[in-house]
Design a protein around this motif. Sequence first.
Motif, short mmCIF file in Angstrom:
data_model
loop_
_atom_site.label_atom_id
_atom_site.label_comp_id
_atom_site.label_asym_id
_atom_site.label_seq_id
_atom_site.Cartn_x
_atom_site.Cartn_y
_atom_site.Cartn_z
N GLU A 71 56.90 56.98 29.76
CA GLU A 71 55.79 57.92 29.99
C GLU A 71 56.30 59.21 30.63
O GLU A 71 55.95 60.31 30.22
CB GLU A 71 54.74 57.30 30.92
N ILE B 42 49.28 54.41 33.43
CA ILE B 42 50.32 53.44 33.07
C ILE B 42 51.48 53.51 34.06
O ILE B 42 51.97 52.49 34.53
CB ILE B 42 50.78 53.66 31.60
N ILE C 158 55.53 50.37 23.37
CA ILE C 158 54.40 51.26 23.10
C ILE C 158 53.97 51.86 24.43
O ILE C 158 54.03 51.20 25.47
CB ILE C 158 53.23 50.52 22.39
N ASP C 159 53.56 53.14 24.44
CA ASP C 159 53.09 53.76 25.67
C ASP C 159 51.78 54.49 25.38
O ASP C 159 51.13 54.23 24.37
CB ASP C 159 54.17 54.67 26.26
N SER C 160 51.40 55.41 26.28
CA SER C 160 50.08 56.04 26.13
C SER C 160 49.96 56.84 24.84
O SER C 160 48.87 56.99 24.29
CB SER C 160 49.79 56.94 27.34
N ILE C 161 51.11 57.33 24.35
CA ILE C 161 51.07 58.10 23.09
C ILE C 161 50.71 57.17 21.93
O ILE C 161 49.94 57.53 21.05
CB ILE C 161 52.43 58.81 22.88
N ARG D 150 46.97 56.16 21.99
CA ARG D 150 46.10 57.18 21.40
C ARG D 150 45.75 56.84 19.95
O ARG D 150 44.64 57.03 19.50
CB ARG D 150 46.82 58.53 21.45
N PHE E 269 42.98 54.16 20.02
CA PHE E 269 41.68 54.71 20.43
C PHE E 269 41.08 55.53 19.28
O PHE E 269 39.90 55.43 18.99
CB PHE E 269 41.80 55.54 21.71
N ARG F 187 51.44 38.40 27.62
CA ARG F 187 52.81 38.66 28.07
C ARG F 187 53.65 39.48 27.09
O ARG F 187 54.84 39.66 27.31
CB ARG F 187 53.55 37.34 28.38
N PRO G 6 54.80 43.08 25.30
CA PRO G 6 54.82 44.47 25.79
C PRO G 6 53.52 45.21 25.44
O PRO G 6 52.98 45.95 26.26
CB PRO G 6 56.00 45.09 25.07
N ARG H 40 50.27 44.28 27.75
CA ARG H 40 50.26 44.91 29.07
C ARG H 40 49.67 46.32 28.97
O ARG H 40 48.79 46.70 29.74
CB ARG H 40 51.71 44.97 29.57
N ILE H 41 50.14 47.09 28.00
CA ILE H 41 49.71 48.48 27.87
C ILE H 41 48.27 48.56 27.36
O ILE H 41 47.48 49.38 27.83
CB ILE H 41 50.68 49.26 26.96
N ILE I 35 46.18 47.93 30.46
CA ILE I 35 46.18 49.03 31.43
C ILE I 35 45.39 50.22 30.88
O ILE I 35 44.60 50.85 31.58
CB ILE I 35 47.62 49.49 31.78
N ALA I 36 45.60 50.51 29.60
CA ALA I 36 44.97 51.70 29.01
C ALA I 36 43.48 51.47 28.74
O ALA I 36 42.75 52.42 28.45
CB ALA I 36 45.69 52.09 27.73
#
Lengths: 267, 108
Positions: A188, A240, B58-61, B64, B67, B87, B89, B92-93, B96-97
């Motif tokens: 991030e 995150i 995977i992250d916030s990008i 997106r 969503f 459990r 990856p 988890r994201i 959180i997201a």
Amino acid sequence: MDRKLRHFERGEMATVLLAVFEASLSSVTFSAAGHPVPVMVEGDAPACFVDVPIDPPLGVGPPPRRRATTVALEPDTVLCLYTDGLVERRGISLDDRFDLLCESVVRDAPEGVCAKVMSDLIGVEYPKDDVSLLVVRRTDAETYYPLEIHVPAQPSSLREIRAALRRWLASIDAREEEVHDIVVAVGEATANAVEHAYGAAGGTVVVRAELQSDDVFIRISDMGRWRAPRGVGRGRGTLIMETTSDEFRIEHRIDGTDVFLRHHLQR
Amino acid sequence: MIDPTAFVTATADGDNVSVVISGEIDLANAEQVEADIAAVILNHCKKASVDLSDVTYIDSIGMRIFFNLVARLRTAQIELKVIAPQRSPARRIVEIAGLTSVVTVEPA
């Protein structure tokens, strides 16, 4: 690659051995397309061929379903990859040549293994076919080292940062869930630097990580000035980073921005 | 990098489509992954499932994408389900997201 060969070089055929190493170097995945399988020397056991099923070569026949085989890679293990030119010799049975190769590969420094294999299998002979030989040995850093990566602030660097970070986290024995959390928090922060720190001119992102007792301290630095996030849903990245770290802060310097992360490891 | 870091495959069964994503999704390939997903969920579908079990990063990008997909499919009246095992990856994201608050997320 198969599709490319079929399209641009019709009628051509090629054999391939593909090896993909896990970032932590703890395993390697092979796929063989009509290519002889690698030789492996592990521990004190004699060298043996890795049990990789051989699928058809590229470019010929109906496109097959290709198989991948993953094998564990212990520290100091030696792998030997080669082309058929190394083992094929007119008038000598291929089995004998493969046996000779197995006897030749030892668990030693790759340069020495290469020289030994070339001497044992080719010697002073002038080979008819071209020969490639690749010897790889897993060497691990014996002592702890801090991590420092400098990469261009561009999207393709993110993957490189993750791979280097995963290797480093494996070297300090972080657990799987901890690795996921740390990699995503750094992901991030570095994606932010790539997206927001620089304009058209571009720049550099620096990631530094160190272990102090059971805490991992990471600093992600850029020399740019973060503009306000654009688009909707951009607060998720911050959320995150907060959730996956034990400490998270953004520090604005005069000449850039630092993201500071701390992660406590369960030992 | 010439090799893609994520793969999107789809299997259609009548009005249902199952999409399986594997590999890593980040800023470098998010747009491509989004286009790949859009290309396999056709207008005639009634139900779509997207399986993230084999997503290793995977992250916030990347979030997106999902969503946006939830919003798109709601408009198109296509029922969506996301699969992310405990459990993993992606799980988890996803949690959180807050993707779990807008779409059904199942462990398998």
